[in-house]
Design a protein around this motif. Structure first.
Motif, PDB file in Angstrom:
ATOM      1  N   SER A  51      40.427  78.583  96.886  1.00  0.00           N
ATOM      2  CA  SER A  51      39.198  79.202  97.382  1.00  0.00           C
ATOM      3  C   SER A  51      38.000  78.880  96.499  1.00  0.00           C
ATOM      4  CB  SER A  51      39.376  80.718  97.471  1.00  0.00           C
ATOM      5  OG  SER A  51      39.755  81.263  96.219  1.00  0.00           O
ATOM      6  N   LYS A  52      38.213  78.034  95.508  1.00  0.00           N
ATOM      7  CA  LYS A  52      37.132  77.676  94.588  1.00  0.00           C
ATOM      8  C   LYS A  52      36.955  76.156  94.575  1.00  0.00           C
ATOM      9  CE  LYS A  52      38.369  81.614  91.605  1.00  0.00           C
ATOM     10  NZ  LYS A  52      39.693  81.930  92.219  1.00  0.00           N
ATOM     11  N   GLN A  53      37.647  75.460  93.662  1.00  0.00           N
ATOM     12  CA  GLN A  53      37.445  74.025  93.481  1.00  0.00           C
ATOM     13  C   GLN A  53      37.770  73.205  94.726  1.00  0.00           C
ATOM     14  OE1 GLN A  53      38.950  76.093  91.374  1.00  0.00           O
ATOM     15  NE2 GLN A  53      38.807  75.413  89.237  1.00  0.00           N
ATOM     16  N   VAL A  54      38.832  73.572  95.444  1.00  0.00           N
ATOM     17  CA  VAL A  54      39.202  72.780  96.622  1.00  0.00           C
ATOM     18  C   VAL A  54      38.128  72.880  97.698  1.00  0.00           C
ATOM     19  CG1 VAL A  54      40.868  72.534  98.496  1.00  0.00           C
ATOM     20  CG2 VAL A  54      41.677  72.924  96.163  1.00  0.00           C
ATOM     21  N   LEU A  55      37.579  74.074  97.905  1.00  0.00           N
ATOM     22  CA  LEU A  55      36.555  74.250  98.935  1.00  0.00           C
ATOM     23  C   LEU A  55      35.219  73.640  98.534  1.00  0.00           C
ATOM     24  CD1 LEU A  55      37.068  77.883 100.322  1.00  0.00           C
ATOM     25  CD2 LEU A  55      37.957  75.719 101.206  1.00  0.00           C
ATOM     26  N   THR A  56      34.939  73.616  97.252  1.00  0.00           N
ATOM     27  CA  THR A  56      33.617  73.171  96.811  1.00  0.00           C
ATOM     28  C   THR A  56      33.569  71.696  96.437  1.00  0.00           C
ATOM     29  OG1 THR A  56      34.094  73.867  94.539  1.00  0.00           O
ATOM     30  CG2 THR A  56      32.999  75.465  95.976  1.00  0.00           C
ATOM     31  N   SER A  57      34.708  71.018  96.389  1.00  0.00           N
ATOM     32  CA  SER A  57      34.737  69.627  95.943  1.00  0.00           C
ATOM     33  C   SER A  57      34.318  68.682  97.060  1.00  0.00           C
ATOM     34  CB  SER A  57      36.137  69.250  95.463  1.00  0.00           C
ATOM     35  OG  SER A  57      37.055  69.322  96.538  1.00  0.00           O
ATOM     36  N   ASP A  58      33.807  67.530  96.667  1.00  0.00           N
ATOM     37  CA  ASP A  58      33.520  66.441  97.589  1.00  0.00           C
ATOM     38  C   ASP A  58      34.529  65.323  97.342  1.00  0.00           C
ATOM     39  OD1 ASP A  58      31.185  67.486  98.915  1.00  0.00           O
ATOM     40  OD2 ASP A  58      30.097  67.169  97.032  1.00  0.00           O
ATOM     41  N   GLY A  59      34.763  64.513  98.346  1.00  0.00           N
ATOM     42  CA  GLY A  59      35.713  63.424  98.180  1.00  0.00           C
ATOM     43  C   GLY A  59      37.132  63.967  98.183  1.00  0.00           C
ATOM     44  N   PRO A  60      38.067  63.243  97.569  1.00  0.00           N
ATOM     45  CA  PRO A  60      39.461  63.695  97.534  1.00  0.00           C
ATOM     46  C   PRO A  60      39.556  65.076  96.890  1.00  0.00           C
ATOM     47  CG  PRO A  60      39.286  61.426  96.794  1.00  0.00           C
ATOM     48  CD  PRO A  60      37.888  61.945  96.894  1.00  0.00           C
ATOM     49  N   PHE A 156      38.245  90.004  97.279  1.00  0.00           N
ATOM     50  CA  PHE A 156      38.069  88.898  96.342  1.00  0.00           C
ATOM     51  C   PHE A 156      38.147  87.552  97.054  1.00  0.00           C
ATOM     52  CE2 PHE A 156      39.171  92.136  93.170  1.00  0.00           C
ATOM     53  CZ  PHE A 156      38.116  91.949  92.306  1.00  0.00           C
ATOM     54  N   LEU A 157      39.126  87.369  97.932  1.00  0.00           N
ATOM     55  CA  LEU A 157      39.254  86.091  98.623  1.00  0.00           C
ATOM     56  C   LEU A 157      38.061  85.860  99.542  1.00  0.00           C
ATOM     57  CD1 LEU A 157      40.884  83.561  99.274  1.00  0.00           C
ATOM     58  CD2 LEU A 157      42.061  84.875 101.058  1.00  0.00           C
ATOM     59  N   GLY A 158      37.703  86.864 100.340  1.00  0.00           N
ATOM     60  CA  GLY A 158      36.571  86.708 101.235  1.00  0.00           C
ATOM     61  C   GLY A 158      35.285  86.421 100.495  1.00  0.00           C
ATOM     62  N   GLY A 159      35.089  87.100  99.362  1.00  0.00           N
ATOM     63  CA  GLY A 159      33.892  86.855  98.562  1.00  0.00           C
ATOM     64  C   GLY A 159      33.855  85.452  97.997  1.00  0.00           C
ATOM     65  N   GLU A 160      35.009  84.952  97.542  1.00  0.00           N
ATOM     66  CA  GLU A 160      35.057  83.593  96.996  1.00  0.00           C
ATOM     67  C   GLU A 160      34.803  82.547  98.075  1.00  0.00           C
ATOM     68  OE1 GLU A 160      38.233  84.587  93.387  1.00  0.00           O
ATOM     69  OE2 GLU A 160      38.873  83.435  95.130  1.00  0.00           O
ATOM     70  N   ILE A 161      35.356  82.762  99.259  1.00  0.00           N
ATOM     71  CA  ILE A 161      35.119  81.816 100.355  1.00  0.00           C
ATOM     72  C   ILE A 161      33.648  81.817 100.740  1.00  0.00           C
ATOM     73  CG2 ILE A 161      35.598  81.336 102.781  1.00  0.00           C
ATOM     74  CD1 ILE A 161      38.424  82.500 102.276  1.00  0.00           C
ATOM     75  N   ALA A 162      33.070  83.012 100.845  1.00  0.00           N
ATOM     76  CA  ALA A 162      31.650  83.109 101.200  1.00  0.00           C
ATOM     77  C   ALA A 162      30.784  82.421 100.156  1.00  0.00           C
ATOM     78  CB  ALA A 162      31.250  84.577 101.346  1.00  0.00           C
ATOM     79  N   ALA A 163      31.103  82.633  98.875  1.00  0.00           N
ATOM     80  CA  ALA A 163      30.329  82.009  97.800  1.00  0.00           C
ATOM     81  C   ALA A 163      30.461  80.494  97.838  1.00  0.00           C
ATOM     82  CB  ALA A 163      30.780  82.556  96.448  1.00  0.00           C
ATOM     83  N   ALA A 164      31.686  80.005  98.075  1.00  0.00           N
ATOM     84  CA  ALA A 164      31.899  78.556  98.138  1.00  0.00           C
ATOM     85  C   ALA A 164      31.129  77.946  99.298  1.00  0.00           C
ATOM     86  CB  ALA A 164      33.392  78.261  98.266  1.00  0.00           C
ATOM     87  N   ALA A 165      31.168  78.596 100.452  1.00  0.00           N
ATOM     88  CA  ALA A 165      30.467  78.076 101.626  1.00  0.00           C
ATOM     89  C   ALA A 165      28.957  78.107 101.435  1.00  0.00           C
ATOM     90  CB  ALA A 165      30.866  78.878 102.861  1.00  0.00           C
ATOM     91  N   ARG A 166      28.475  79.181 100.841  1.00  0.00           N
ATOM     92  CA  ARG A 166      27.029  79.270 100.596  1.00  0.00           C
ATOM     93  C   ARG A 166      26.601  78.190  99.613  1.00  0.00           C
ATOM     94  NH1 ARG A 166      22.543  79.583 102.839  1.00  0.00           N
ATOM     95  NH2 ARG A 166      20.839  80.357 101.539  1.00  0.00           N
TER      96      ARG A 166
END
Length: 423
Positions: A51-60, A156-166
């Protein structure tokens, strides 16, 4: 149990708790056969990065795989879940019909994402949950800048997903049934701080409301959601972050006590429905419901990373030393990183009947709350004050310790009550 028993030890659950217990068994001298069963085809991986690095990363996507010890010498059976436990014959049956006999068993089947209620129409395409690696990759593909995402559940999970998407430039709405995010977990004061962080980041936080149904296009793709307050939200995609369900379905009919997790004694030994111990069967990680001294002995299943890691040594010792088990005495802890701040907690804030705010400074992004139950410290939460956690942990480790906190006069800053003090 012999440390070289020919039937060997069986671990059901190939995630963090299962892997760490396997390593602990070898470290504690077990040289017999060791089999690890996993329902996913992947080798063990870490879930927090999903819910953090995987969602926010670009490329592989960055690898989340957990390193495997070269001397583990385990047989891996991946991609086929366990479907039955027979205590009488001491066997576990897999979905393909394979029967696995055991002399000792670790139940580490974790939890699954809570989905949309089964008695309502199924959600349309474009509605996701996040629990595993494949879920994270599917969701990441949806996080296109400028799109509209609705996250249902501000834990916590929902907040992390929302933060990553934002952070990726999406238009994000976060829907929460409670008055504040995480209010049941960290109280009103901590929840208000989290709400302010979300709104400061540009997230549209809607509290005190729930989703009643979805709208979709002719091809079955989500176009929006309807809330219980009558509001309609447009959406290109949505995520259900409604909590987790312990992975105990395969234990139905086994005779084990499995309400809300596998009920265990302080030694992590699984219990039957009559409260007696099941010989040679232990549980660890998200699925284990263990008595918590900080909650006056109430058995709780805690879905925390540290819980899974720290219970492994106890589970291994109990399997290898059934006549001389040792109780699990770890202090629960959890963390979250979102909107550029580090949220850290120890103990059981949710078990408190009083929250004492030591520091509340939204502008500086600093928060320090001590949680008490009947006057005794049972937990602490900090943001931007990680260095204070060691003192809290030391007090909590004594179980009976009482924090010497004190409340000071309130001052007002920007409309927010600011309490300053020290332990």
């Amino acid at each position: 149990m012999s440390r070289t028993d020919p039937r060997g030890l069986l671990i059901v659950g190939a995630s963090l708790a299962g892997l760490r217990t396997a390593e602990a068994l070898r470290a504690q001298g077990f040289t017999g056969a060791l089999t690890i069963v996993g329902d996913e085809p992947h080798r063990p991986y870490d879930r927090p990065p999903l819910s953090k690095q995987v969602l926010t990363s670009d490329g592989p996507p960055p690898g989340a795989e957990l390193p495997l010890s070269g001397d583990l010498e385990a047989r891996w059976l991946l991609g086929g879940p366990a479907v039955r436990l027979d205590e009488g014959t001491r066997t576990v049956t897999l979905s393909d019909g394979t029967h696995l006999p055991f002399d000792g068993l670790l139940i580490a089947t974790g939890s699954t994402a809570r989905g949309w209620p089964a008695d309502r129409p199924a959600p349309p395409r474009g509605v996701f949950t996040l629990r595993g690696r494949d879920d994270a990759l599917a969701l990441r593909a949806e996080l296109v800048p400028g799109r509209r995402l609705v996250v249902v559940g501000a834990g916590f999970l929902g907040g992390e997903i929302a933060a990553a998407a934002r952070g990726r430039g999406l238009d994000v709405t976060l829907v929460e049934a409670g008055a504040q995010p995480l209010q049941r977990a960290i109280g009103a004061e901590g929840g208000a701080f989290m709400a302010a962080l979300h709104r400061e980041a540009g997230i549209d936080l809607r509290t005190g409301t729930t989703v009643t149904d979805f709208r979709s296009s002719a091809d079955g793709r989500i176009t929006g959601l309807r809330l219980s307050d009558g509001t309609e939200l447009p959406a290109d995609s949505a995520v259900l972050a409604l909590g987790a369900v312990p992975g105990t379905g395969w234990l139905t009919g086994s005779g084990l006590a499995i309400e809300g997790g596998v009920r265990c004694d302080p030694y992590l030994r699984a219990l039957r429905t009559d409260g007696t111990v099941v010989p040679g069967v232990v549980a660890a990680g998200d699925v284990a419901k263990v008595p918590q001294p900080l909650a006056d002995g109430t058995a709780l299943a805690l879905g925390h990373w540290t819980n899974a890691v720290e219970q492994s040594a106890t589970a291994a010792h109990t399997l290898l030393n059934p006549a001389a088990p040792q109780p699990y005495t770890g202090v629960p802890s959890f963390w979250s990183d979102l909107h550029g701040v580090k949220v850290r907690s120890v103990g059981l804030p949710a078990a408190a009947d009083e929250a004492r705010v030591v520091e509340y400074d939204l502008e500086a992004r600093r928060l320090d709350i001590a949680y008490h139950r009947a006057g005794r410290l049972v937990g602490a939460l900090t943001i931007g004050r990680t260095n204070r956690l060691a003192a809290y942990r030391n007090t909590l480790a004594t179980v009976g310790g009482v924090a010497a906190g004190r409340r000071l006069t309130n001052t007002r800053t920007g409309g927010v009550l600011l309490r300053r003090g020290r332990l």
